[in-house]
Design an enzyme around this catalytic site. Structure first.
Site, PDB file in Angstrom:
ATOM      1  N   ASN A   1       0.999  -1.403   0.239  1.00 11.88           N
ATOM      2  CA  ASN A   1       0.320   0.066   0.054  1.00 11.88           C
ATOM      3  C   ASN A   1       0.555   0.841   0.155  1.00 11.88           C
ATOM      4  O   ASN A   1       1.189   1.276   1.350  1.00 11.88           O
ATOM      5  CB  ASN A   1      -1.110  -0.270   1.375  1.00 11.88           C
ATOM      6  CG  ASN A   1      -2.463   1.534   1.222  1.00 11.88           C
ATOM      7  OD1 ASN A   1      -1.776   1.866   0.433  1.00 11.88           O
ATOM      8  ND2 ASN A   1      -2.179   1.587   2.338  1.00 11.88           N
ATOM      9  N   TRP A   2       1.147   1.993  -1.432  1.00 10.66           N
ATOM     10  CA  TRP A   2       1.901   2.928  -1.848  1.00 10.66           C
ATOM     11  C   TRP A   2       1.416   4.363  -1.073  1.00 10.66           C
ATOM     12  O   TRP A   2       2.409   5.043  -0.724  1.00 10.66           O
ATOM     13  CB  TRP A   2       2.570   2.910  -2.893  1.00 10.66           C
ATOM     14  CG  TRP A   2       3.086   1.935  -3.783  1.00 10.66           C
ATOM     15  CD1 TRP A   2       3.822   1.336  -2.654  1.00 10.66           C
ATOM     16  CD2 TRP A   2       4.167   2.100  -4.602  1.00 10.66           C
ATOM     17  NE1 TRP A   2       4.986   0.539  -4.061  1.00 10.66           N
ATOM     18  CE2 TRP A   2       4.348   1.371  -4.824  1.00 10.66           C
ATOM     19  CE3 TRP A   2       3.248   2.616  -6.052  1.00 10.66           C
ATOM     20  CZ2 TRP A   2       5.412   0.707  -5.698  1.00 10.66           C
ATOM     21  CZ3 TRP A   2       3.490   2.083  -6.700  1.00 10.66           C
ATOM     22  CH2 TRP A   2       5.228   0.939  -6.808  1.00 10.66           C
ATOM     23  N   LYS A   3      -0.248   4.317  -0.602  1.00  8.13           N
ATOM     24  CA  LYS A   3      -0.421   5.153  -0.095  1.00  8.13           C
ATOM     25  C   LYS A   3      -0.694   6.244  -1.128  1.00  8.13           C
ATOM     26  O   LYS A   3      -0.126   6.564  -2.389  1.00  8.13           O
ATOM     27  CB  LYS A   3      -0.029   5.338   1.659  1.00  8.13           C
ATOM     28  CG  LYS A   3       0.124   4.532   2.448  1.00  8.13           C
ATOM     29  CD  LYS A   3      -0.154   5.210   3.303  1.00  8.13           C
ATOM     30  CE  LYS A   3      -0.679   3.564   4.280  1.00  8.13           C
ATOM     31  NZ  LYS A   3      -0.256   3.802   5.778  1.00  8.13           N
TER      32      LYS A   3
ATOM     33  N   HIS B   1      -9.867   1.440   4.083  1.00 11.74           N
ATOM     34  CA  HIS B   1      -9.154   2.289   4.641  1.00 11.74           C
ATOM     35  C   HIS B   1      -9.219   2.741   5.984  1.00 11.74           C
ATOM     36  O   HIS B   1      -9.738   4.084   5.736  1.00 11.74           O
ATOM     37  CB  HIS B   1      -7.548   1.908   4.413  1.00 11.74           C
ATOM     38  CG  HIS B   1      -6.302   2.497   4.410  1.00 11.74           C
ATOM     39  ND1 HIS B   1      -5.815   3.301   5.539  1.00 11.74           N
ATOM     40  CD2 HIS B   1      -4.623   1.499   4.669  1.00 11.74           C
ATOM     41  CE1 HIS B   1      -4.233   3.015   5.640  1.00 11.74           C
ATOM     42  NE2 HIS B   1      -4.439   0.992   5.297  1.00 11.74           N
TER      43      HIS B   1
ATOM     44  N   GLU C   1      -7.328   5.607   7.070  1.00  7.18           N
ATOM     45  CA  GLU C   1      -6.878   7.135   6.523  1.00  7.18           C
ATOM     46  C   GLU C   1      -7.975   6.891   5.925  1.00  7.18           C
ATOM     47  O   GLU C   1      -8.142   8.456   5.887  1.00  7.18           O
ATOM     48  CB  GLU C   1      -5.864   6.957   5.893  1.00  7.18           C
ATOM     49  CG  GLU C   1      -4.248   7.132   7.098  1.00  7.18           C
ATOM     50  CD  GLU C   1      -3.031   6.297   5.752  1.00  7.18           C
ATOM     51  OE1 GLU C   1      -3.290   6.442   4.948  1.00  7.18           O
ATOM     52  OE2 GLU C   1      -2.371   5.643   6.394  1.00  7.18           O
TER      53      GLU C   1
ATOM     54  N   GLU D   1      -6.083  -4.395  10.270  1.00 10.50           N
ATOM     55  CA  GLU D   1      -4.779  -3.277  10.670  1.00 10.50           C
ATOM     56  C   GLU D   1      -6.095  -2.166  11.445  1.00 10.50           C
ATOM     57  O   GLU D   1      -6.625  -1.186  11.717  1.00 10.50           O
ATOM     58  CB  GLU D   1      -5.238  -2.365   9.388  1.00 10.50           C
ATOM     59  CG  GLU D   1      -4.686  -2.962   8.176  1.00 10.50           C
ATOM     60  CD  GLU D   1      -3.543  -2.100   7.113  1.00 10.50           C
ATOM     61  OE1 GLU D   1      -2.996  -2.376   6.362  1.00 10.50           O
ATOM     62  OE2 GLU D   1      -4.602  -0.958   6.922  1.00 10.50           O
TER      63      GLU D   1
ATOM     64  N   GLY E   1       1.672   2.596  11.155  1.00 15.61           N
ATOM     65  CA  GLY E   1       2.707   3.348  10.641  1.00 15.61           C
ATOM     66  C   GLY E   1       3.022   4.200  11.884  1.00 15.61           C
ATOM     67  O   GLY E   1       4.201   5.442  12.207  1.00 15.61           O
TER      68      GLY E   1
ATOM     69  N   SER F   1       2.415  -1.225  10.812  1.00 18.05           N
ATOM     70  CA  SER F   1       4.079  -1.668  11.015  1.00 18.05           C
ATOM     71  C   SER F   1       4.592  -2.666  10.030  1.00 18.05           C
ATOM     72  O   SER F   1       5.702  -3.273  11.477  1.00 18.05           O
ATOM     73  CB  SER F   1       4.318  -1.891  12.490  1.00 18.05           C
ATOM     74  OG  SER F   1       3.979   0.074  12.451  1.00 18.05           O
TER      75      SER F   1
ATOM     76  N   GLY G   1       2.271  -1.021   4.275  1.00 22.71           N
ATOM     77  CA  GLY G   1       2.872   1.218   3.881  1.00 22.71           C
ATOM     78  C   GLY G   1       3.930   0.903   4.058  1.00 22.71           C
ATOM     79  O   GLY G   1       4.888   0.848   2.910  1.00 22.71           O
ATOM     80  N   GLY G   2       4.541   1.440   5.121  1.00 21.98           N
ATOM     81  CA  GLY G   2       5.633   2.215   4.873  1.00 21.98           C
ATOM     82  C   GLY G   2       7.317   1.251   4.105  1.00 21.98           C
ATOM     83  O   GLY G   2       7.769   1.279   4.134  1.00 21.98           O
TER      84      GLY G   2
HETATM   85  P1  PGA Z   1       2.280   1.145   8.069  1.00 26.02           P
HETATM   86  O1  PGA Z   1       0.716   0.916   7.125  1.00 26.02           O
HETATM   87  O2  PGA Z   1       2.741  -0.883   7.216  1.00 26.02           O
HETATM   88  O3  PGA Z   1       3.193   1.448   7.156  1.00 26.02           O
HETATM   89  O4  PGA Z   1       2.154   0.854   9.162  1.00 26.02           O
HETATM   90  C1  PGA Z   1      -0.473  -0.219   6.604  1.00 26.02           C
HETATM   91  C2  PGA Z   1      -1.181   0.334   5.647  1.00 26.02           C
HETATM   92  O5  PGA Z   1      -1.645   1.414   6.069  1.00 26.02           O
HETATM   93  O6  PGA Z   1      -1.612  -0.324   4.888  1.00 26.02           O
END
Ligand code: PGA
Length: 254
Positions: free
Chosen positions: A12-14, A98, A100, A170, A176, A216, A237-238
């Site tokens: 998930n590159w966001k 998601h 976010e 999640e 994050g 994470s 994500g990260g």
């Molecule tokens: P993260 O994000 O790996 O940076 O915690 C995961 C996500 O929001 O899908």
């Protein structure tokens, strides 16, 4: 890895990697992709980068998709992107609900459910995200809360095969933050979600739905998190932004 389903590593590159960077990344990925992989890989890119990603990855063993999709097919919905157009680019997946999107764009479980239907109707596999905030976990209500989210989002949603649905658990406090759920937490939620799906769709169908953990996830914790029952991969994500760490995670899952 539950032992039943091939794991999925979903990246998930966001709001990261515009078209040029995404294309270069995808090219290097194909160059460095090991032949023997024990997991499937999916790149979830920003909408505007999808044509670039598609130009490299279409027809390759690496799947790709979007981070959101409109619940609507067309019309006066400024800024929205239709599921049919994602299918035109041969997207396989779309992330839906998601945290976010829920937090910054007010998306509800009902909206998520409508988006899941739009994705399914156009041959995309929805990756439906659910998960609780910290106070809910501290109150011991993480499972009840998360299953209620699933129930509301899936109220009108049919599931018939592995392509109909992927669910990503999640926990919001782990996204994050560097704070990860324990393998026990991830397994407990995986087992509970599988139980819900069995009740809702029957045992045989529920057994085909991949259940991911996200929050994470990194090269050094992915194996432990995904080793347990009913954790069939990760939404990352990260740690998905660097190719090196992506390849390490792929190796750790394999
Ligand atoms: P993260 O994000 O790996 O940076 O915690 C995961 C996500 O929001 O899908």
């Amino acid at each position: 890895m539950s032992g039943r389903l091939r794991p999925l590593l979903a990246l998930n590159w966001k709001l990261q990697k515009g078209p040029a960077e995404a294309r270069a990344w995808a090219k290097e990925l194909l160059e460095r992709l090991p032949e023997n992989r024990g997991a499937d890989l999916a790149v979830l890119a920003p909408f505007v980068s999808l044509p670039a990603v598609a130009s490299v990855l279409a027809g390759s063993p690496v799947a790709y998709g979007s981070q959101d999709v409109s619940a609507e097919a067309k019309g006066a919905f400024t800024g929205e992107v239709a599921a049919a157009w994602l299918k035109e680019l041969d997207c396989a997946y779309t992330v839906i609900g998601h945290s976010e999107r829920r937090e910054y764009h007010g998306e509800s479980d009902q909206t998520a459910g409508r988006k899941v239907l739009a994705a399914q109707a156009n041959g995309l596999t929805p990756i439906l995200c659910v998960g609780e905030k910290l106070p809910t976990r501290e109150a011991g209500e993480a499972v009840t809360f998360t299953l209620a989210q699933l129930e509301r989002a899936l109220q009108d949603v049919p599931v018939t095969s592995s392509k109909s649905l992927v669910v990503a658990y999640e926990p919001i406090w782990a996204i994050g933050t560097g704070r990860t759920a324990t393998p026990d937490d991830a397994e407990q939620m995986g087992v509970a979600m599988r139980g819900f799906l069995k009740q809702r769709y029957g045992e045989a169908t529920a057994a085909q739905v991949r259940l991911l953990y996200g929050g994470s996830v990194k090269p050094d914790n992915i194996a432990a998190l995904c080793a347990r029952q009913d954790v069939d991969g990760a939404l990352v994500g990260g740690a998905s932004l660097e190719l090196d760490s992506t390849l390490k995670m792929l190796a750790a899952l394999s």
